[in-house]
Design a protein around this motif. Structure first.
Motif, PDB file in Angstrom:
ATOM      1  N   LYS A  39       0.881   4.040  -3.017  1.00 12.18           N
ATOM      2  CA  LYS A  39       0.577   5.430  -2.662  1.00 12.18           C
ATOM      3  C   LYS A  39       1.635   6.372  -3.267  1.00 12.18           C
ATOM      4  O   LYS A  39       1.304   7.381  -3.885  1.00 12.18           O
TER       5      LYS A  39
ATOM      6  N   GLU B 240      -9.378  -1.907   0.083  1.00  9.56           N
ATOM      7  CA  GLU B 240      -9.955  -0.882   0.980  1.00  9.56           C
ATOM      8  C   GLU B 240      -8.997   0.288   1.148  1.00  9.56           C
ATOM      9  O   GLU B 240      -9.388   1.448   1.119  1.00  9.56           O
ATOM     10  N   LYS B 241      -7.715  -0.039   1.306  1.00  7.61           N
ATOM     11  CA  LYS B 241      -6.713   1.014   1.493  1.00  7.61           C
ATOM     12  C   LYS B 241      -6.585   1.869   0.221  1.00  7.61           C
ATOM     13  O   LYS B 241      -6.440   3.096   0.294  1.00  7.61           O
TER      14      LYS B 241
ATOM     15  N   SER C  72     -11.394   8.104  -7.225  1.00  2.78           N
ATOM     16  CA  SER C  72     -11.851   6.748  -6.868  1.00  2.78           C
ATOM     17  C   SER C  72     -11.522   5.823  -8.040  1.00  2.78           C
ATOM     18  O   SER C  72     -11.129   6.291  -9.109  1.00  2.78           O
TER      19      SER C  72
ATOM     20  N   LYS D  22      -9.354   8.586  -2.188  1.00  2.00           N
ATOM     21  CA  LYS D  22     -10.347   9.515  -1.637  1.00  2.00           C
ATOM     22  C   LYS D  22      -9.687  10.795  -1.132  1.00  2.00           C
ATOM     23  O   LYS D  22     -10.248  11.885  -1.266  1.00  2.00           O
ATOM     24  N   GLN D  23      -8.460  10.645  -0.601  1.00  2.00           N
ATOM     25  CA  GLN D  23      -7.751  11.816  -0.066  1.00  2.00           C
ATOM     26  C   GLN D  23      -7.528  12.881  -1.139  1.00  2.00           C
ATOM     27  O   GLN D  23      -7.392  14.049  -0.840  1.00  2.00           O
TER      28      GLN D  23
ATOM     29  N   ASP E  78      -8.926   2.574  -1.882  1.00  2.00           N
ATOM     30  CA  ASP E  78     -10.058   3.526  -1.887  1.00  2.00           C
ATOM     31  C   ASP E  78      -9.759   4.719  -0.980  1.00  2.00           C
ATOM     32  O   ASP E  78     -10.033   5.859  -1.345  1.00  2.00           O
ATOM     33  N   GLN E  79      -9.185   4.431   0.183  1.00  2.00           N
ATOM     34  CA  GLN E  79      -8.854   5.537   1.126  1.00  2.00           C
ATOM     35  C   GLN E  79      -7.813   6.476   0.522  1.00  2.00           C
ATOM     36  O   GLN E  79      -7.939   7.689   0.612  1.00  2.00           O
ATOM     37  N   ILE E  80      -6.768   5.890  -0.094  1.00  2.00           N
ATOM     38  CA  ILE E  80      -5.688   6.709  -0.671  1.00  2.00           C
ATOM     39  C   ILE E  80      -6.259   7.632  -1.747  1.00  2.00           C
ATOM     40  O   ILE E  80      -5.992   8.832  -1.783  1.00  2.00           O
TER      41      ILE E  80
ATOM     42  N   LYS F 272     -19.818  -2.626  -5.834  1.00  2.00           N
ATOM     43  CA  LYS F 272     -19.741  -1.176  -6.086  1.00  2.00           C
ATOM     44  C   LYS F 272     -20.325  -0.802  -7.450  1.00  2.00           C
ATOM     45  O   LYS F 272     -20.395   0.375  -7.799  1.00  2.00           O
TER      46      LYS F 272
ATOM     47  N   CYS G  39       0.844  -1.209   0.000  1.00  2.00           N
ATOM     48  CA  CYS G  39       0.000   0.000   0.000  1.00  2.00           C
ATOM     49  C   CYS G  39       0.874   1.251   0.000  1.00  2.00           C
ATOM     50  O   CYS G  39       0.564   2.231  -0.691  1.00  2.00           O
TER      51      CYS G  39
END
Ligand code: AP5
Length: 222
Positions: free
Chosen positions: A76, A101-102, A113, A108-109, A104-106, A196, A72
């Motif tokens: 990133k 999941e990670k 998406s 989103k920041q 998606d978080q990265i 999704k 991850c």
């Protein structure tokens, strides 16, 4: 690349040997986006001879997965590069639900998406035959197959003229382990993206040109 930027983030999913690398190269030549192949990035680290690369080598030769946290962090860093601003093809990542999941978080920041996940569906026996005959150009990640997709000159990359090699993890016992790891850890991601509403399935047992036609249509129109 031949066309303007798509500004999409696309995940290519499928078993080892499904054709992710083959079609990433086609997408990259056609659309303006970056290609993030975690396998290629890791193999580059192994070739560098670093201490980290030495640890990776053993894990990859056994066909096991590198820790989620390491992967991850790597993705990133890569996604933050300017080359990925016009869109990205993710090839080999995510490979576990925590990685998905990670990711998606990265994204989103930065208000992004995953737009599409393209699932290249093949049966195990087909990929065993493909991987057994694969030859790779290490510096670019370009792949050939001695029967299905031969280079113009035996053992030599079409573009650079450099020698082709067989990957250490393309031995039969390792292929079997990679397929087990795929079934246990990676295949649940298919449902993750299906839920999704962004999963697109392609029959990846056909000739490359037929698969490519479908992928182009998905990428351009959906
Ligand atoms: P990685 O390099 O990602 O390997 P993989 O997913 O196993 O995928 P492959 O590169 O083997 O197959 P491909 O689908 O790209 O097929 P290709 O287009 O080459 O990962 C390697 C290792 O790194 C992992 O095992 C793990 O240890 C580690 N790793 C990587 N990412 C990680 C992550 N996120 N988390 C943890 N660990 C990670 O095609 C295969 C052959 O078939 C070629 O010879 C090609 O010419 C031929 N071919 C392709 N399509 C066709 C067709 N339609 N008809 C006939 N032949 C075809």
């Amino acid at each position: 690349c031949q066309e303007e930027a798509l500004r999409k983030r696309i995940v290519l999913l499928g078993m080892p040997g499904a054709g992710k690398g083959t079609h990433s190269a086609k997408m990259l030549a056609r659309f303006c986006m970056c290609h993030l192949s975690t396998g290629d990035l890791l193999r580059e680290e192994v070739r560098s001879g670093s201490e980290f690369g030495k640890k990776l080598k053993g894990i990859m030769e056994r066909g096991e997965l590198i820790e989620d946290e390491v992967m991850c962090n790597l993705i990133k860093q890569q996604l933050a590069k300017p080359a990925c601003a016009n869109g990205a093809i993710l090839d080999g990542f995510p490979r576990t639900i925590p990685q998905a999941e990670k990711l998606d978080q990265i994204l989103k920041q930065s208000g992004q998406s995953i737009d599409q996940a393209i699932f290249m569906n093949v049966r195990e026996q087909v990929v065993v035959d493909r991987l057994g005959g694969r030859w790779t150009h290490l510096n670019s990640g370009r792949t050939y197959h001695y029967k299905f997709n031969p280079p113009k000159v035996h053992g030599v990359d079409d573009i650079t003229g450099e020698p082709l090699v067989q990957r250490e993890d393309d031995k039969e016992a390792t292929i079997r382990n990679r397929l087990n790891v795929y079934q246990n850890k990676t295949s649940p991601i298919i449902d993750y993206y299906r839920k999704k509403g962004i999963l697109f399935e392609v029959n990846a047992e056909r000739p490359v040109n037929d698969i490519w036609k479908d992928i182009k249509t998905i990428v351009k129109t959906k």
